[in-house]
Motif scaffolding. Sequence first.
Motif, mmCIF file in Angstrom:
data_model
loop_
_atom_site.group_PDB
_atom_site.id
_atom_site.type_symbol
_atom_site.label_atom_id
_atom_site.label_comp_id
_atom_site.label_asym_id
_atom_site.label_seq_id
_atom_site.Cartn_x
_atom_site.Cartn_y
_atom_site.Cartn_z
ATOM 1 N N ILE A 201 -51.968 30.240 14.450
ATOM 2 C CA ILE A 201 -52.134 30.533 15.871
ATOM 3 C C ILE A 201 -53.563 30.986 16.173
ATOM 4 N N ASP A 202 -54.068 30.564 17.325
ATOM 5 C CA ASP A 202 -55.266 31.154 17.924
ATOM 6 C C ASP A 202 -54.776 32.086 19.023
ATOM 7 N N TYR A 203 -54.986 33.363 18.810
ATOM 8 C CA TYR A 203 -54.452 34.400 19.686
ATOM 9 C C TYR A 203 -55.517 34.848 20.671
ATOM 10 N N LEU A 204 -55.195 34.809 21.959
ATOM 11 C CA LEU A 204 -56.154 35.182 22.991
ATOM 12 C C LEU A 204 -56.336 36.688 23.014
ATOM 13 N N ASP A 205 -57.583 37.125 22.806
ATOM 14 C CA ASP A 205 -57.903 38.551 22.788
ATOM 15 C C ASP A 205 -58.153 39.020 24.216
ATOM 16 N N GLU A 206 -57.087 39.529 24.840
ATOM 17 C CA GLU A 206 -57.220 40.021 26.207
ATOM 18 C C GLU A 206 -57.465 41.521 26.249
ATOM 19 N N GLY A 207 -57.084 42.198 25.170
ATOM 20 C CA GLY A 207 -57.253 43.647 25.120
ATOM 21 C C GLY A 207 -56.123 44.363 25.841
ATOM 22 N N LEU A 208 -55.758 45.523 25.316
ATOM 23 C CA LEU A 208 -54.717 46.346 25.920
ATOM 24 C C LEU A 208 -55.357 47.510 26.654
ATOM 25 N N THR A 209 -54.730 47.957 27.731
ATOM 26 C CA THR A 209 -55.198 49.177 28.352
ATOM 27 C C THR A 209 -54.931 50.333 27.401
ATOM 28 N N THR A 210 -55.707 51.388 27.500
ATOM 29 C CA THR A 210 -55.524 52.542 26.618
ATOM 30 C C THR A 210 -54.123 53.109 26.751
ATOM 31 N N GLN A 211 -53.616 53.152 27.980
ATOM 32 C CA GLN A 211 -52.288 53.712 28.215
ATOM 33 C C GLN A 211 -51.221 52.888 27.507
ATOM 34 N N ASN A 212 -51.264 51.580 27.647
ATOM 35 C CA ASN A 212 -50.274 50.731 26.994
ATOM 36 C C ASN A 212 -50.414 50.771 25.488
ATOM 37 N N HIS A 213 -51.648 50.849 25.002
ATOM 38 C CA HIS A 213 -51.879 50.889 23.563
ATOM 39 C C HIS A 213 -51.249 52.147 22.965
ATOM 40 N N LYS A 214 -51.419 53.275 23.620
ATOM 41 C CA LYS A 214 -50.825 54.525 23.133
ATOM 42 C C LYS A 214 -49.310 54.461 23.170
ATOM 43 N N ALA A 215 -48.771 53.897 24.250
ATOM 44 C CA ALA A 215 -47.317 53.772 24.367
ATOM 45 C C ALA A 215 -46.773 52.848 23.291
ATOM 46 N N SER A 216 -47.509 51.783 22.994
ATOM 47 C CA SER A 216 -47.096 50.844 21.959
ATOM 48 C C SER A 216 -47.073 51.519 20.586
ATOM 49 N N LEU A 217 -48.108 52.285 20.283
ATOM 50 C CA LEU A 217 -48.171 52.976 18.997
ATOM 51 C C LEU A 217 -47.034 53.994 18.866
ATOM 52 N N LYS A 218 -46.716 54.661 19.961
ATOM 53 C CA LYS A 218 -45.617 55.626 19.935
ATOM 54 C C LYS A 218 -44.303 54.926 19.647
ATOM 55 N N GLU A 219 -44.081 53.783 20.307
ATOM 56 C CA GLU A 219 -42.863 53.018 20.054
ATOM 57 C C GLU A 219 -42.801 52.548 18.605
ATOM 58 N N ARG A 220 -43.932 52.079 18.087
ATOM 59 C CA ARG A 220 -43.947 51.585 16.706
ATOM 60 C C ARG A 220 -43.608 52.687 15.717
ATOM 61 N N PHE A 221 -44.076 53.890 15.998
ATOM 62 C CA PHE A 221 -43.743 55.016 15.125
ATOM 63 C C PHE A 221 -42.225 55.223 15.082
ATOM 64 N N HIS A 222 -41.598 55.205 16.239
ATOM 65 C CA HIS A 222 -40.140 55.409 16.284
ATOM 66 C C HIS A 222 -39.395 54.235 15.637
ATOM 67 N N ILE A 223 -39.913 53.033 15.784
ATOM 68 C CA ILE A 223 -39.286 51.870 15.139
ATOM 69 C C ILE A 223 -39.378 51.986 13.622
ATOM 70 N N MET A 224 -40.549 52.391 13.128
ATOM 71 C CA MET A 224 -40.716 52.564 11.690
ATOM 72 C C MET A 224 -39.799 53.666 11.160
ATOM 73 N N ALA A 225 -39.671 54.748 11.923
ATOM 74 C CA ALA A 225 -38.791 55.836 11.501
ATOM 75 C C ALA A 225 -37.337 55.363 11.451
ATOM 76 N N LYS A 226 -36.953 54.515 12.404
ATOM 77 C CA LYS A 226 -35.584 53.991 12.429
ATOM 78 C C LYS A 226 -35.282 53.138 11.201
ATOM 79 N N HIS A 227 -36.231 52.300 10.815
ATOM 80 C CA HIS A 227 -35.987 51.363 9.717
ATOM 81 C C HIS A 227 -36.332 51.932 8.341
ATOM 82 N N TYR A 228 -37.358 52.787 8.274
ATOM 83 C CA TYR A 228 -37.846 53.249 6.974
ATOM 84 C C TYR A 228 -37.617 54.735 6.715
ATOM 85 N N GLY A 229 -37.136 55.457 7.728
ATOM 86 C CA GLY A 229 -36.892 56.885 7.576
ATOM 87 C C GLY A 229 -38.077 57.721 8.067
ATOM 88 N N TRP A 230 -37.762 58.923 8.533
ATOM 89 C CA TRP A 230 -38.795 59.793 9.094
ATOM 90 C C TRP A 230 -39.788 60.256 8.041
#
Length: 250
Positions: A201-230
């Motif tokens: 794939i050639d992925y278009l680099d549009e960039g994320l807003t800082t707010q969305n990027h932080k929210a995404s990282l927070k969600e990923r942390f909770h997803i990792m905790a769900k699958h791999y443990g806290w």
Amino acid sequence: MNNRPNPRFSVITVTYNAEKVIEKTIQSVVGQTYKEWEYIIIDGASKDNTLAIIDKYRDNVNKLISEPDKGLYDAMNKGIAAASGDYLCFLNAGDIFHESNTLQFISDSISGNTLPDIIYGETAIVDKDDNFLHMRRLKTPEKLTWKSFKQGMLVCHQAFFAKRTLAEPFDLSYRFSADFDWCIRVMKKASTLHNTHITVIDYLDEGLTTQNHKASLKERFHIMAKHYGWVSTVAHHIWFVIRLIVKPEK
């Protein structure tokens, strides 16, 4: 006698008001030399010229749904429900296949007479004019398992093709990182994961807003905790911070 299967790909493009980028995505699909694919476009009732552009290629679009939705992952769920191919491929508006024979290369890379559960490859980051910028920062592992994503989303969702029969709906409780959770859930069910060793794939680099990027990282942390443990997740993040302090990424 060659009994190698020729997989059929369900290419799904989710779009909304994407008149500036949708055409190159469509052309990337319909221009593939490998023809065992179906093309599904899920549009969120665009108000710009998106639908008029899609209409130019309507003979090559197998299914078009244009209606309001509850966001990106709700639209992707509609794409899954509409698909009938062996593999699901989510190609967002603005993203393109790396080459006109990418799907052929993927098919040729499969050995034996049984299709793997998951196919994956590399991702190139490009600008709005499709100029190469760099390869994706996270390195695709030689051998992928569901535990690989402890290190983050090592394979871009667009370069991750899952068997349709293994796919579950995206979890709509995640607004920004449902694809991360979805890939882990699919990999947990998979027996064979195949590395194509090609740039998919050639992925278009549009960039994320800082707010969305932080929210995404927070969600990923909770997803990792769900699958791999806290404990494992917290320990990994502490080690990541230490590594950044000792040897900052460039």
